[in-house]
Design a protein around this motif. Structure first.
Motif, PDB file in Angstrom:
ATOM      1  N   MET A   1      21.476  -5.830 -42.816  1.00 11.00           N
ATOM      2  CA  MET A   1      21.748  -5.229 -41.520  1.00 11.00           C
ATOM      3  C   MET A   1      22.136  -6.333 -40.536  1.00 11.00           C
ATOM      4  N   PRO A   2      23.153  -6.095 -39.724  1.00 10.78           N
ATOM      5  CA  PRO A   2      23.577  -7.104 -38.743  1.00 10.78           C
ATOM      6  C   PRO A   2      22.488  -7.344 -37.696  1.00 10.78           C
ATOM      7  N   HIS A   3      22.539  -8.539 -37.137  1.00  6.58           N
ATOM      8  CA  HIS A   3      21.572  -8.876 -36.096  1.00  6.58           C
ATOM      9  C   HIS A   3      21.827  -8.045 -34.845  1.00  6.58           C
ATOM     10  N   GLN A   4      20.749  -7.866 -34.099  1.00  8.97           N
ATOM     11  CA  GLN A   4      20.851  -7.183 -32.810  1.00  8.97           C
ATOM     12  C   GLN A   4      19.776  -7.725 -31.885  1.00  8.97           C
ATOM     13  N   GLY A   5      19.830  -7.319 -30.637  1.00 11.36           N
ATOM     14  CA  GLY A   5      18.825  -7.763 -29.680  1.00 11.36           C
ATOM     15  C   GLY A   5      18.848  -9.272 -29.484  1.00 11.36           C
ATOM     16  N   GLU A   6      17.656  -9.850 -29.373  1.00 14.90           N
ATOM     17  CA  GLU A   6      17.554 -11.291 -29.112  1.00 14.90           C
ATOM     18  C   GLU A   6      18.200 -12.120 -30.211  1.00 14.90           C
ATOM     19  N   ARG A   7      18.046 -11.690 -31.466  1.00 16.42           N
ATOM     20  CA  ARG A   7      18.627 -12.449 -32.585  1.00 16.42           C
ATOM     21  C   ARG A   7      20.145 -12.477 -32.473  1.00 16.42           C
ATOM     22  N   LEU A   8      20.754 -11.372 -32.080  1.00 13.74           N
ATOM     23  CA  LEU A   8      22.201 -11.348 -31.852  1.00 13.74           C
ATOM     24  C   LEU A   8      22.550 -12.271 -30.687  1.00 13.74           C
ATOM     25  N   GLY A   9      21.717 -12.272 -29.654  1.00  9.26           N
ATOM     26  CA  GLY A   9      21.943 -13.162 -28.511  1.00  9.26           C
ATOM     27  C   GLY A   9      21.946 -14.628 -28.924  1.00  9.26           C
ATOM     28  N   VAL A  10      21.062 -14.994 -29.847  1.00 10.39           N
ATOM     29  CA  VAL A  10      21.012 -16.366 -30.354  1.00 10.39           C
ATOM     30  C   VAL A  10      22.302 -16.668 -31.118  1.00 10.39           C
ATOM     31  N   ASP A  11      22.720 -15.746 -31.970  1.00  9.90           N
ATOM     32  CA  ASP A  11      23.964 -15.938 -32.729  1.00  9.90           C
ATOM     33  C   ASP A  11      25.165 -16.110 -31.799  1.00  9.90           C
ATOM     34  N   ILE A  12      25.220 -15.277 -30.784  1.00 12.42           N
ATOM     35  CA  ILE A  12      26.331 -15.341 -29.827  1.00 12.42           C
ATOM     36  C   ILE A  12      26.302 -16.671 -29.068  1.00 12.42           C
ATOM     37  N   ALA A  13      25.108 -17.089 -28.672  1.00 16.96           N
ATOM     38  CA  ALA A  13      24.981 -18.361 -27.946  1.00 16.96           C
ATOM     39  C   ALA A  13      25.405 -19.534 -28.825  1.00 16.96           C
ATOM     40  N   ARG A  14      25.095 -19.468 -30.094  1.00 21.03           N
ATOM     41  CA  ARG A  14      25.524 -20.539 -31.008  1.00 21.03           C
ATOM     42  C   ARG A  14      27.040 -20.542 -31.160  1.00 21.03           C
ATOM     43  N   LEU A  15      27.630 -19.367 -31.183  1.00 25.70           N
ATOM     44  CA  LEU A  15      29.093 -19.268 -31.235  1.00 25.70           C
ATOM     45  C   LEU A  15      29.695 -19.901 -29.982  1.00 25.70           C
ATOM     46  N   TYR A  16      29.118 -19.586 -28.834  1.00 19.14           N
ATOM     47  CA  TYR A  16      29.562 -20.184 -27.571  1.00 19.14           C
ATOM     48  C   TYR A  16      29.406 -21.708 -27.614  1.00 19.14           C
ATOM     49  N   GLN A  17      28.232 -22.172 -28.029  1.00 20.24           N
ATOM     50  CA  GLN A  17      27.969 -23.610 -28.062  1.00 20.24           C
ATOM     51  C   GLN A  17      28.974 -24.328 -28.957  1.00 20.24           C
ATOM     52  N   ALA A  18      29.242 -23.761 -30.109  1.00 23.52           N
ATOM     53  CA  ALA A  18      30.200 -24.390 -31.028  1.00 23.52           C
ATOM     54  C   ALA A  18      31.588 -24.452 -30.407  1.00 23.52           C
ATOM     55  N   GLY A  19      32.020 -23.357 -29.788  1.00 22.46           N
ATOM     56  CA  GLY A  19      33.348 -23.342 -29.181  1.00 22.46           C
ATOM     57  C   GLY A  19      33.455 -24.265 -27.982  1.00 22.46           C
TER      58      GLY A  19
END
Length: 122
Positions: A1-19
């Motif tokens: 199952m895909p991440h959601q909630g805070e875990r999705l927020g962490v994934d998104i933040a890591r995507l931002y940080q990398a970019g």
């Protein structure tokens, strides 16, 4: 199952940080390398020949200049591609954040943290 909630927020933040803090700055490094290659000391002086050996310009100068120009073009193309990739990562992060309010809050919190940390780096 895909991440959601805070875990999705962490994934998104890591995507931002990398970019923002990895890929885009790396593009700048490629641009700087191209600039330094173009500004390298004049190779004409290094590739000259004594007049008894056939003249001022030796046979290595033209191939070197062609190689230098090709390298500069490759470095600049890579820089553009990396910058575009980094920007696409930022857009993706922002768009994903819109899909989940809890994720968006965590993303915003971590994004601010990453930016502060990066600002402290020399």
């Amino acid at each position: 199952m895909p991440h959601q909630g805070e875990r999705l927020g962490v994934d998104i933040a890591r995507l931002y940080q990398a970019g923002q803090h990895k890929v885009i700055p790396l593009a700048d490094e490629f641009r700087e390398a191209a600039s330094k290659l173009l500004k390298a000391p004049n190779t004409a002086v290094l590739l000259t020949r004594h007049e008894h050996l056939g003249g001022v310009r030796g046979p290595a100068q033209a191939p070197w200049e062609d190689l230098r120009d090709q390298l500069v073009e490759m470095l600049l193309t890579t820089a553009t591609n990396m910058e575009d990739t980094g920007n696409a990562m930022l857009i993706a992060a922002e768009e994903y954040a819109k899909t989940d309010n809890v994720a968006a809050r965590e993303y915003d919190r971590l994004k601010e943290r990453y930016d502060k940390i990066e600002a402290l780096e020399p």
